[in-house]
Design an enzyme around this catalytic site. Sequence first.
Site, PDB file in Angstrom:
ATOM      1  CG  ASN A   1      -1.784   1.186   1.357  1.00 21.06           C
ATOM      2  OD1 ASN A   1      -1.872   1.990   0.426  1.00 21.06           O
ATOM      3  ND2 ASN A   1      -2.452   1.325   2.501  1.00 21.06           N
ATOM      4  CD1 TRP A   2       3.927   1.154  -2.451  1.00 23.24           C
ATOM      5  CD2 TRP A   2       3.867   1.939  -4.553  1.00 23.24           C
ATOM      6  NE1 TRP A   2       4.777   0.373  -3.223  1.00 23.24           N
ATOM      7  CE2 TRP A   2       4.755   0.837  -4.511  1.00 23.24           C
ATOM      8  CE3 TRP A   2       3.674   2.597  -5.769  1.00 23.24           C
ATOM      9  CZ2 TRP A   2       5.437   0.375  -5.640  1.00 23.24           C
ATOM     10  CZ3 TRP A   2       4.351   2.139  -6.898  1.00 23.24           C
ATOM     11  CH2 TRP A   2       5.219   1.042  -6.823  1.00 23.24           C
ATOM     12  CE  LYS A   3      -0.351   3.304   4.618  1.00 24.26           C
ATOM     13  NZ  LYS A   3      -0.290   3.428   6.054  1.00 24.26           N
TER      14      LYS A   3
ATOM     15  CD  GLU B   1      -3.096   5.591   6.488  1.00 22.81           C
ATOM     16  OE1 GLU B   1      -3.074   5.543   5.251  1.00 22.81           O
ATOM     17  OE2 GLU B   1      -2.170   5.152   7.199  1.00 22.81           O
TER      18      GLU B   1
ATOM     19  N   GLY C   1       1.740   2.447  10.886  1.00 19.80           N
ATOM     20  CA  GLY C   1       2.683   3.556  10.784  1.00 19.80           C
ATOM     21  C   GLY C   1       3.374   3.929  12.085  1.00 19.80           C
TER      22      GLY C   1
ATOM     23  CB  SER D   1       4.402  -1.242  12.325  1.00 16.48           C
ATOM     24  OG  SER D   1       3.993   0.106  12.425  1.00 16.48           O
TER      25      SER D   1
ATOM     26  N   GLY E   1       2.670  -1.052   4.411  1.00 16.25           N
ATOM     27  CA  GLY E   1       2.795   0.354   4.036  1.00 16.25           C
ATOM     28  C   GLY E   1       4.254   0.746   3.884  1.00 16.25           C
ATOM     29  N   GLY E   2       4.815   1.305   4.947  1.00 15.62           N
ATOM     30  CA  GLY E   2       6.188   1.832   4.918  1.00 15.62           C
ATOM     31  C   GLY E   2       7.221   0.906   4.280  1.00 15.62           C
TER      32      GLY E   2
HETATM   33  P1  PGA Z   1       2.403   0.459   7.747  1.00 16.36           P
HETATM   34  O1  PGA Z   1       1.006   0.643   6.980  1.00 16.36           O
HETATM   35  O2  PGA Z   1       2.978  -0.861   7.273  1.00 16.36           O
HETATM   36  O3  PGA Z   1       3.230   1.627   7.313  1.00 16.36           O
HETATM   37  O4  PGA Z   1       2.111   0.443   9.189  1.00 16.36           O
HETATM   38  C1  PGA Z   1       0.138  -0.434   6.799  1.00 16.36           C
HETATM   39  C2  PGA Z   1      -1.146   0.051   6.193  1.00 16.36           C
HETATM   40  O5  PGA Z   1      -1.629   1.120   6.586  1.00 16.36           O
HETATM   41  O6  PGA Z   1      -1.729  -0.597   5.310  1.00 16.36           O
END
Ligand code: PGA
Length: 263
Positions: free
Chosen positions: A18-20, A106, A183, A224, A244-245
């Site tokens: 998920n590159w957001k 989010e 996150g 995370s 995500g990250g």
């Molecule tokens: P994160 O994000 O790995 O940066 O915690 C995960 C997500 O929101 O899908």
Amino acid sequence: MAKNNSIKKGVEKIIIANWKMQLDLKDSLILAKKMKSKFAKFKKGKVVICPDLVSLRDVGAILKGSNVKLGAQNVFWEEKGPYTGEISPRTLKDIGCEYVIIGHSERRKNVAENYEMIYKKTKAVLNTDGLTPIVCIGENWDERKTDRRDFVLAEQLQQALGGLEIFDNQRIIVAYEPIWAIGSGTAMEPQEADYAHKIIKLTLNNMFGMQILNKNFKVIYGGSVSSKNVKDFNSENIDGLLVGGASLNAEEFYKVADIITSK
Ligand code: PGA
């Protein structure tokens, strides 16, 4: 007999990036090319990348014919009409998307997306041939602290999926993402994650029955995850990851995918 009465273990895992809104178009294309070459020989699980809306088409063109599938981060529930700023499931499908994230926390927080919308989006996506919804659920810190998690998860599942009829060819991914872990740099304790996945699967079993749970659903973890802690999530109840990250770097994301799919 026993086969239909127990939760299926060891299913093919899916690892979703998920590159957001973290990358601009140029950097999305650079990273898509790196991912494509990094995963060229990867056969241990399914890999999906969800770039932002503007990058989708060009990232899709790069990934076409490769091992890495394309997903979107949002969708609308109608097929067509006067819905300014929205995108239909059909259009996502037409540009090569096979997956779409629905109701990420989010979006629940920043644009007030609620489970009524999540239900409508999930239904619309299920009715679009070849498009799989990734439905996000997860408790916040306060709910966890006060021992309300099981109830919250069951309620969210009921609101997002209750009453849907799931047909043989339809697939649903439920992403369990404890809001407090996203996150934060600190993932959930592995036993706790394993337990939450069991609760989700038992709830889905109550709602849809074991056969549909085993055939049509995957339940994955997000929050995370990185190459440093991913080993902890290699449990038989966890069918994959939403990352995500750690998905913003091809080497790191490959390590995560490689470790979670190792026996
Ligand atoms: P994160 O994000 O790995 O940066 O915690 C995960 C997500 O929101 O899908």
